[in-house]
Design a protein around this motif. Structure first.
Motif, PDB file in Angstrom:
ATOM      1  N   ASN A  57       0.837  -1.285  -0.043  1.00  0.00           N
ATOM      2  CA  ASN A  57       0.114   0.003  -0.057  1.00  0.00           C
ATOM      3  C   ASN A  57       0.763   1.195   0.090  1.00  0.00           C
ATOM      4  O   ASN A  57       0.641   2.182   0.753  1.00  0.00           O
ATOM      5  N   LYS A  58       1.946   1.360  -1.077  1.00  0.00           N
ATOM      6  CA  LYS A  58       2.715   2.465  -1.208  1.00  0.00           C
ATOM      7  C   LYS A  58       3.557   2.922   0.230  1.00  0.00           C
ATOM      8  O   LYS A  58       4.119   3.779   0.287  1.00  0.00           O
ATOM      9  N   ILE A  59       3.835   1.647   1.050  1.00  0.00           N
ATOM     10  CA  ILE A  59       4.635   1.844   1.948  1.00  0.00           C
ATOM     11  C   ILE A  59       5.814   0.885   1.957  1.00  0.00           C
ATOM     12  O   ILE A  59       5.652  -0.158   1.419  1.00  0.00           O
ATOM     13  N   VAL A  60       7.119   1.378   1.707  1.00  0.00           N
ATOM     14  CA  VAL A  60       8.186   0.430   1.287  1.00  0.00           C
ATOM     15  C   VAL A  60       8.987   0.008   2.715  1.00  0.00           C
ATOM     16  O   VAL A  60       9.279   1.074   3.352  1.00  0.00           O
ATOM     17  N   GLU A  61       9.248  -1.111   3.154  1.00  0.00           N
ATOM     18  CA  GLU A  61      10.046  -1.347   4.358  1.00  0.00           C
ATOM     19  C   GLU A  61      11.299  -2.151   4.125  1.00  0.00           C
ATOM     20  O   GLU A  61      11.234  -2.897   3.018  1.00  0.00           O
ATOM     21  N   ASP A  66      23.472  -4.166  10.232  1.00  0.00           N
ATOM     22  CA  ASP A  66      24.752  -3.645  10.327  1.00  0.00           C
ATOM     23  C   ASP A  66      25.841  -4.583  10.744  1.00  0.00           C
ATOM     24  O   ASP A  66      26.973  -4.264  11.190  1.00  0.00           O
ATOM     25  N   GLY A  67      25.483  -5.704  11.163  1.00  0.00           N
ATOM     26  CA  GLY A  67      26.408  -6.890  11.810  1.00  0.00           C
ATOM     27  C   GLY A  67      26.053  -6.995  13.223  1.00  0.00           C
ATOM     28  O   GLY A  67      26.812  -7.932  13.644  1.00  0.00           O
ATOM     29  N   THR A  68      25.381  -5.945  13.935  1.00  0.00           N
ATOM     30  CA  THR A  68      25.139  -5.913  15.500  1.00  0.00           C
ATOM     31  C   THR A  68      23.561  -6.242  15.558  1.00  0.00           C
ATOM     32  O   THR A  68      23.380  -6.350  16.824  1.00  0.00           O
ATOM     33  N   GLY A  69      22.902  -5.997  14.455  1.00  0.00           N
ATOM     34  CA  GLY A  69      21.316  -6.364  14.668  1.00  0.00           C
ATOM     35  C   GLY A  69      20.693  -5.851  13.466  1.00  0.00           C
ATOM     36  O   GLY A  69      21.488  -5.564  12.519  1.00  0.00           O
ATOM     37  N   THR A  70      19.376  -5.986  13.436  1.00  0.00           N
ATOM     38  CA  THR A  70      18.526  -5.354  12.302  1.00  0.00           C
ATOM     39  C   THR A  70      17.594  -4.523  12.772  1.00  0.00           C
ATOM     40  O   THR A  70      17.292  -4.630  13.871  1.00  0.00           O
ATOM     41  N   ILE A  71      17.142  -3.617  11.704  1.00  0.00           N
ATOM     42  CA  ILE A  71      16.305  -2.550  12.154  1.00  0.00           C
ATOM     43  C   ILE A  71      15.590  -2.458  10.878  1.00  0.00           C
ATOM     44  O   ILE A  71      15.790  -2.607   9.641  1.00  0.00           O
ATOM     45  N   ILE A  72      14.140  -2.108  10.817  1.00  0.00           N
ATOM     46  CA  ILE A  72      13.252  -1.882   9.730  1.00  0.00           C
ATOM     47  C   ILE A  72      13.081  -0.406   9.608  1.00  0.00           C
ATOM     48  O   ILE A  72      13.036   0.307  10.484  1.00  0.00           O
ATOM     49  N   ALA A  73      13.318  -0.158   8.464  1.00  0.00           N
ATOM     50  CA  ALA A  73      13.057   1.256   7.885  1.00  0.00           C
ATOM     51  C   ALA A  73      12.016   1.418   7.073  1.00  0.00           C
ATOM     52  O   ALA A  73      11.751   0.876   6.097  1.00  0.00           O
ATOM     53  N   ARG A  74      11.067   2.308   7.318  1.00  0.00           N
ATOM     54  CA  ARG A  74       9.666   2.301   6.410  1.00  0.00           C
ATOM     55  C   ARG A  74       9.780   3.834   5.709  1.00  0.00           C
ATOM     56  O   ARG A  74      10.381   4.969   6.456  1.00  0.00           O
ATOM     57  N   LEU A  75       9.432   3.832   4.456  1.00  0.00           N
ATOM     58  CA  LEU A  75       9.336   4.769   3.678  1.00  0.00           C
ATOM     59  C   LEU A  75       8.006   4.936   3.311  1.00  0.00           C
ATOM     60  O   LEU A  75       7.407   3.996   2.660  1.00  0.00           O
ATOM     61  N   PHE A  76       7.466   6.347   3.666  1.00  0.00           N
ATOM     62  CA  PHE A  76       5.945   6.340   3.419  1.00  0.00           C
ATOM     63  C   PHE A  76       5.680   6.856   2.182  1.00  0.00           C
ATOM     64  O   PHE A  76       4.519   7.032   1.668  1.00  0.00           O
ATOM     65  N   ASN A  77       6.601   7.563   1.318  1.00  0.00           N
ATOM     66  CA  ASN A  77       6.413   8.220   0.131  1.00  0.00           C
ATOM     67  C   ASN A  77       7.321   7.915  -0.913  1.00  0.00           C
ATOM     68  O   ASN A  77       8.235   8.698  -1.123  1.00  0.00           O
ATOM     69  N   PRO A  78       7.550   6.568  -1.534  1.00  0.00           N
ATOM     70  CA  PRO A  78       8.560   6.094  -2.151  1.00  0.00           C
ATOM     71  C   PRO A  78       8.889   6.841  -3.327  1.00  0.00           C
ATOM     72  O   PRO A  78       9.939   6.891  -4.073  1.00  0.00           O
ATOM     73  N   GLU A  79       7.836   7.557  -3.814  1.00  0.00           N
ATOM     74  CA  GLU A  79       7.908   8.175  -5.188  1.00  0.00           C
ATOM     75  C   GLU A  79       8.784   9.633  -5.002  1.00  0.00           C
ATOM     76  O   GLU A  79       9.264   9.780  -6.027  1.00  0.00           O
TER      77      GLU A  79
END
Length: 87
Positions: A57-61, A66-79
């Motif tokens: 739904n137009k949200i990119v995750e 980085d080798g120490t852990g993971t994190i989710i980055a959300r992009l709400f306006n990928p255009e």
């Protein structure tokens, strides 16, 4: 006289430090932040590898590792960004 707004410098931090940091929620106009080693962090730079990407739904995750852990980055306006260059 209105209070002058100061831009905060972005800090480089490990993902493991970010996910274990204390989140401080503020009221009014003072910005929320996290606290790492008694330092208030308002802006972050993260370096890592994109290990997964999902779109809904137009949200990119992006899952960033980085080798120490993971994190989710959300992009709400990928255009507005060049997401075609990230895979």
């Amino acid at each position: 006289m209105p209070e002058q707004k100061i831009n905060q410098t972005a800090r480089k931090k490990k993902i493991s430090d970010i996910v274990s940091a204390e989140f401080i929620k503020k009221t009014d106009w003072e910005p929320n932040h996290i606290k790492i080693d008694n330092e208030k962090i308002y802006r972050l730079n993260i370096k890592g590898v994109v290990v997964a990407k999902t779109e809904k739904n137009k949200i990119v995750e992006y899952v960033i590792d980085d080798g120490t852990g993971t994190i989710i980055a959300r992009l709400f306006n990928p255009e507005s960004f060049h997401t075609d260059k990230i895979n």
